[in-house]
Design a protein around this motif. Sequence first.
Motif, PDB file in Angstrom:
ATOM      1  N   ARG A 288     -99.836  95.710 128.005  1.00  0.00           N
ATOM      2  CA  ARG A 288     -98.555  95.686 127.309  1.00  0.00           C
ATOM      3  C   ARG A 288     -98.494  94.511 126.324  1.00  0.00           C
ATOM      4  O   ARG A 288     -98.085  94.664 125.173  1.00  0.00           O
ATOM      5  N   LEU A 289     -98.943  93.360 126.800  1.00  0.00           N
ATOM      6  CA  LEU A 289     -98.916  92.175 125.927  1.00  0.00           C
ATOM      7  C   LEU A 289     -99.829  92.368 124.722  1.00  0.00           C
ATOM      8  O   LEU A 289     -99.484  91.995 123.593  1.00  0.00           O
ATOM      9  N   ALA A 290    -100.995  92.981 124.996  1.00  0.00           N
ATOM     10  CA  ALA A 290    -101.930  93.207 123.888  1.00  0.00           C
ATOM     11  C   ALA A 290    -101.309  94.124 122.847  1.00  0.00           C
ATOM     12  O   ALA A 290    -101.394  93.880 121.636  1.00  0.00           O
ATOM     13  N   GLU A 291    -100.620  95.183 123.365  1.00  0.00           N
ATOM     14  CA  GLU A 291     -99.956  96.103 122.443  1.00  0.00           C
ATOM     15  C   GLU A 291     -98.919  95.365 121.605  1.00  0.00           C
ATOM     16  O   GLU A 291     -98.842  95.502 120.386  1.00  0.00           O
ATOM     17  N   GLU A 292     -98.124  94.550 122.353  1.00  0.00           N
ATOM     18  CA  GLU A 292     -97.074  93.819 121.648  1.00  0.00           C
ATOM     19  C   GLU A 292     -97.661  92.861 120.628  1.00  0.00           C
ATOM     20  O   GLU A 292     -97.146  92.720 119.511  1.00  0.00           O
ATOM     21  N   LYS A 293     -98.763  92.241 121.046  1.00  0.00           N
ATOM     22  CA  LYS A 293     -99.393  91.291 120.142  1.00  0.00           C
ATOM     23  C   LYS A 293     -99.924  92.018 118.909  1.00  0.00           C
ATOM     24  O   LYS A 293     -99.733  91.575 117.769  1.00  0.00           O
ATOM     25  N   ALA A 294    -100.535  93.201 119.202  1.00  0.00           N
ATOM     26  CA  ALA A 294    -101.057  93.998 118.094  1.00  0.00           C
ATOM     27  C   ALA A 294     -99.927  94.411 117.167  1.00  0.00           C
ATOM     28  O   ALA A 294    -100.022  94.318 115.937  1.00  0.00           O
ATOM     29  N   LYS A 295     -98.825  94.844 117.829  1.00  0.00           N
ATOM     30  CA  LYS A 295     -97.674  95.264 117.046  1.00  0.00           C
ATOM     31  C   LYS A 295     -97.148  94.102 116.211  1.00  0.00           C
ATOM     32  O   LYS A 295     -96.868  94.231 115.006  1.00  0.00           O
ATOM     33  N   ALA A 296     -97.028  92.957 116.915  1.00  0.00           N
ATOM     34  CA  ALA A 296     -96.528  91.769 116.215  1.00  0.00           C
ATOM     35  C   ALA A 296     -97.471  91.377 115.088  1.00  0.00           C
ATOM     36  O   ALA A 296     -97.026  91.039 113.979  1.00  0.00           O
ATOM     37  N   ASN A 297     -98.773  91.466 115.380  1.00  0.00           N
ATOM     38  CA  ASN A 297     -99.769  91.156 114.358  1.00  0.00           C
ATOM     39  C   ASN A 297     -99.640  92.091 113.173  1.00  0.00           C
ATOM     40  O   ASN A 297     -99.642  91.669 112.013  1.00  0.00           O
ATOM     41  N   ALA A 298     -99.517  93.411 113.570  1.00  0.00           N
ATOM     42  CA  ALA A 298     -99.408  94.416 112.509  1.00  0.00           C
ATOM     43  C   ALA A 298     -98.171  94.151 111.669  1.00  0.00           C
ATOM     44  O   ALA A 298     -98.189  94.194 110.427  1.00  0.00           O
ATOM     45  N   LYS A 299     -97.105  93.808 112.417  1.00  0.00           N
ATOM     46  CA  LYS A 299     -95.843  93.551 111.734  1.00  0.00           C
ATOM     47  C   LYS A 299     -95.974  92.317 110.829  1.00  0.00           C
ATOM     48  O   LYS A 299     -95.581  92.325 109.654  1.00  0.00           O
ATOM     49  N   ALA A 300     -96.609  91.306 111.456  1.00  0.00           N
ATOM     50  CA  ALA A 300     -96.800  90.066 110.691  1.00  0.00           C
ATOM     51  C   ALA A 300     -97.663  90.329 109.466  1.00  0.00           C
ATOM     52  O   ALA A 300     -97.387  89.841 108.362  1.00  0.00           O
ATOM     53  N   LYS A 301     -98.691  91.164 109.747  1.00  0.00           N
ATOM     54  CA  LYS A 301     -99.592  91.476 108.638  1.00  0.00           C
ATOM     55  C   LYS A 301     -98.853  92.260 107.559  1.00  0.00           C
ATOM     56  O   LYS A 301     -98.962  91.976 106.351  1.00  0.00           O
ATOM     57  N   ALA A 302     -98.061  93.247 108.098  1.00  0.00           N
ATOM     58  CA  ALA A 302     -97.279  94.048 107.150  1.00  0.00           C
ATOM     59  C   ALA A 302     -96.326  93.149 106.374  1.00  0.00           C
ATOM     60  O   ALA A 302     -96.198  93.251 105.147  1.00  0.00           O
ATOM     61  N   ALA A 303     -95.705  92.235 107.164  1.00  0.00           N
ATOM     62  CA  ALA A 303     -94.769  91.309 106.510  1.00  0.00           C
ATOM     63  C   ALA A 303     -95.510  90.433 105.513  1.00  0.00           C
ATOM     64  O   ALA A 303     -95.050  90.222 104.375  1.00  0.00           O
ATOM     65  N   ALA A 304     -96.694  89.978 105.982  1.00  0.00           N
ATOM     66  CA  ALA A 304     -97.498  89.124 105.104  1.00  0.00           C
ATOM     67  C   ALA A 304     -97.927  89.898 103.871  1.00  0.00           C
ATOM     68  O   ALA A 304     -97.848  89.395 102.733  1.00  0.00           O
TER      69      ALA A 304
ATOM     70  N   ALA B 139     -96.454  92.542 102.758  1.00  0.00           N
ATOM     71  CA  ALA B 139     -95.279  92.796 101.921  1.00  0.00           C
ATOM     72  C   ALA B 139     -94.936  91.559 101.106  1.00  0.00           C
ATOM     73  O   ALA B 139     -94.661  91.635  99.897  1.00  0.00           O
ATOM     74  N   ALA B 140     -95.018  90.413 101.805  1.00  0.00           N
ATOM     75  CA  ALA B 140     -94.713  89.152 101.111  1.00  0.00           C
ATOM     76  C   ALA B 140     -95.713  88.905  99.992  1.00  0.00           C
ATOM     77  O   ALA B 140     -95.340  88.530  98.872  1.00  0.00           O
ATOM     78  N   ALA B 141     -96.992  89.205 100.369  1.00  0.00           N
ATOM     79  CA  ALA B 141     -98.043  89.002  99.373  1.00  0.00           C
ATOM     80  C   ALA B 141     -97.829  89.937  98.190  1.00  0.00           C
ATOM     81  O   ALA B 141     -97.945  89.530  97.015  1.00  0.00           O
ATOM     82  N   ALA B 142     -97.491  91.218  98.592  1.00  0.00           N
ATOM     83  CA  ALA B 142     -97.269  92.209  97.535  1.00  0.00           C
ATOM     84  C   ALA B 142     -96.098  91.804  96.651  1.00  0.00           C
ATOM     85  O   ALA B 142     -96.140  91.899  95.422  1.00  0.00           O
TER      86      ALA B 142
ATOM     87  N   ALA C 274     -94.043  89.669  92.118  1.00  0.00           N
ATOM     88  CA  ALA C 274     -93.157  88.729  91.407  1.00  0.00           C
ATOM     89  C   ALA C 274     -93.924  87.846  90.424  1.00  0.00           C
ATOM     90  O   ALA C 274     -93.392  87.394  89.425  1.00  0.00           O
ATOM     91  N   LYS C 275     -95.171  87.606  90.776  1.00  0.00           N
ATOM     92  CA  LYS C 275     -95.973  86.671  89.985  1.00  0.00           C
ATOM     93  C   LYS C 275     -96.266  87.174  88.541  1.00  0.00           C
ATOM     94  O   LYS C 275     -96.045  86.429  87.579  1.00  0.00           O
ATOM     95  N   PRO C 276     -96.700  88.439  88.444  1.00  0.00           N
ATOM     96  CA  PRO C 276     -97.122  88.868  87.091  1.00  0.00           C
ATOM     97  C   PRO C 276     -96.011  88.832  86.042  1.00  0.00           C
ATOM     98  O   PRO C 276     -96.289  88.722  84.844  1.00  0.00           O
ATOM     99  N   ALA C 277     -94.760  88.894  86.540  1.00  0.00           N
ATOM    100  CA  ALA C 277     -93.681  89.035  85.555  1.00  0.00           C
ATOM    101  C   ALA C 277     -93.617  87.888  84.536  1.00  0.00           C
ATOM    102  O   ALA C 277     -93.584  88.133  83.317  1.00  0.00           O
ATOM    103  N   PRO C 278     -93.666  86.624  85.061  1.00  0.00           N
ATOM    104  CA  PRO C 278     -93.648  85.532  84.075  1.00  0.00           C
ATOM    105  C   PRO C 278     -94.839  85.605  83.146  1.00  0.00           C
ATOM    106  O   PRO C 278     -94.729  85.302  81.943  1.00  0.00           O
ATOM    107  N   HIS C 279     -95.952  86.051  83.933  1.00  0.00           N
ATOM    108  CA  HIS C 279     -97.166  86.175  83.150  1.00  0.00           C
ATOM    109  C   HIS C 279     -96.990  87.169  81.993  1.00  0.00           C
ATOM    110  O   HIS C 279     -97.357  86.885  80.853  1.00  0.00           O
TER     111      HIS C 279
END
Lengths: 204, 166, 396
Positions: free
Chosen positions: A167-183, A185-188, A193-198
């Motif tokens: 269960r913890l591994a699943e949650e960790k994976a989920k959290a990782n996936a979420k974090a990754k997705a968030a990361a 998304a943030a990166a995206a 956002a970055k190219p616009a000034p450019h």
Amino acid sequence: MLGEGILKGMAETARNFAGSFVSKERLTTVEYPEERIPTFENARVFPFLVYDTNDWEAGLRCVACQICEKECPPKCIYIDKSKDKKPDYAGKQQFYPTRFDIDISVCMSCQICVEVCPFEAIKMDTEFELATGDRFGGLLLDRKQLAKSNEYYHRIHPTEAAEVDVRLAEEKAKANAKAKAAADAAAAKAAAAKPAPHVEGAGD
Amino acid sequence: MTPVFYIIAALTIAGGLAAVLLKNLVHAALAVTVAFGGLALLFLSLDAQFAGFAQILVYIGAVAILIVFAILLTRGSDLPQDGVFSHTWLIGLMIAAGVFSVLAWAVLRSVPALPHETAVPAVTVHDIGVALVGRYVLPLEILALLLTAATIGAVIVAMHEKDGAQ
Amino acid sequence: MLDKPIIDKMDQIFVLLQHWLVSFLPVSLQPLAAVLLSVIVIVCLFPALFALTTVFERKGLGRIQNRLGPNRVGPFGFFQPIADGIKSLTKEDIVPASANAPVHFLAPIVLVVAVFMGFAVLPMGRNMVLVDMDAGLLFYFAMGASTEVSVFMAGWSSRNKYSLLGAMRAVAQMISYEVVLLLSSVAVVMISGTLSLPKIVEAQNQYTWDLPHWYIFTPWGLAGFVMYAIAATAETNRSPFDLPEGESELVAGYHTEYSGFKFALFFLGEYLAMFSISGLGATLFLGGWTAPFSFLTFIPSWIWFFSKLMLSIFVFIWMRGTLPRLRQDQLMNFAWKFVLPFTLLNLMVTALWRFMGEGWERWVVCSAILAVVWVFMGRIEMRSEHFGPRSYRYAE
């Protein structure tokens, strides 16, 4: 005839008496301190705190949410929440308990703290030889005494511990996936956002 | 009249007096037991083994216990509020004095009539048994009849109570 | 086979030892010293036997229930009585505030003294009796009767309802079964014609075809012995007649309020009563110190007496491990409606045996009467409401 039943009964006890010297199966006594029967997997005595990794202090799963303290029927858990945060098993920043005491002279082994814990941090121990000469201090276990490793948990409750790990591994994976997705998304987003000034700059 | 006699006599009299004077009925019953024991010792000091042991067996083993049971079953173990003497103590004292004087008179008069034996008669239990079923068989049987009647009476009293309860 | 002087020496070893020890004293002191020496031996020997019996009893009961029993203190747990003794000596002696202190204090002493007195007349071997009294049997029963007073004293003085109930039960039970105990012994007196215990043993010290003339080997003797054994079990408050201390309803009976050394004295008194009553039973019915076969007479007489004693104690323990406790009404009905009538009948049969003279006829007649009555009385009694299954007036 009168007395027949008594004689029959006496014969039965005589058989027991003689048989106990002959056959070992008759004697069910386990002479406890020298011999002991293995503890059952579902046995439970008092709660303990699970920690991951090798460092009991850093690896504690407990995040000092104080749900168990509030749910405990005899109120035998005392928790002090930390001011700072440290990363938990999933790498997320959490509070941790600066004090986690259980008064096992008050604890009634109901397992409610285990059932309410959202972090799989508190589990039931099978250790029962807790007698001490100091009935006040000796029975108030602090977090160092309560902390037991995940390996120990696997040893005493293998089935349950395996389920928890999955269960913890699943949650960790989920959290990782979420974090990754968030990361991602943030990166995206950052990337978007970055190219616009450019572009703006490019438009110059 | 040896020192032993005086010690035993003092014990017996003390037991008897305590039985009369003690306020607590159970203590009085136990004091009676002491007096019975003293009597048994007196018999023994006269070499009357059978009478002495029978005294212990019957009086300490049965009569004292009977008294105690009677006290407990009748709620007599409560301490009396006023003294242990009843209002008619004067009459009682007079009757007791009368009985004592008659007995003393009889005993004192019989002294010259008794044969003066220098040797202690060797009476064995066997002799007592022979005398009981030989010369004294009629008194023995009368006593047996009396006791049987008493036993039957007691049983009837007990049975009557049981019928009433149902 | 040993030669005769050595056999005699072994048989009389304690008597000779006593004479030898006493011979060092001036002649005027010798009788007193001889008696004192015997008293000291009895007062030391039987409590030691008591200590040994407690541990054997606990181990035996354990084996009967397929347990191990005490095995922690010393080798195989045999130092357990020492530990128990130290414990009871060092424990606080609690006297209830409302107890009647003098009576409470005297009760255990009276009990132990009365029980010890009973040993004075038991012949523990050839020429090994403290006082050879003409009315020895009567003396024994007189001392047995005195214990009832102490039981009552203990129960009443404690001011505890359980103590009092236990004492009432004990006294009622002891009075009821004492009648049986006396009457079953009277049969022996009728045949042997004496109340002196050494003479009763001497009367049984004959052999026909290597077999002894013990009274248990006669029809009336067997019946008398069974009745005696039942009465003795009840008299000593042993299971299945241990209602006075039925722990399920009375905590511990008349000694509930006793602790420490006084409790130990009660415990001691109970076991000593068991020893002395077993010894008396062995003397009356099992031939006392005589050997069971004529070719075994070379074994010292005191060994035979004590082996018979230990055998009866083993049976006591065995019965305790087997039988459940009786109910109070069952106990009383059993005493007055079965045991007492049967003992009275046994007296008649004994008289018949005495007057039928030698010959095989008396064996047949006496056995037949007793067996028929035993079977029929048993049938009738077991069917009656007093012994059969209990019917409840309100609960059903």
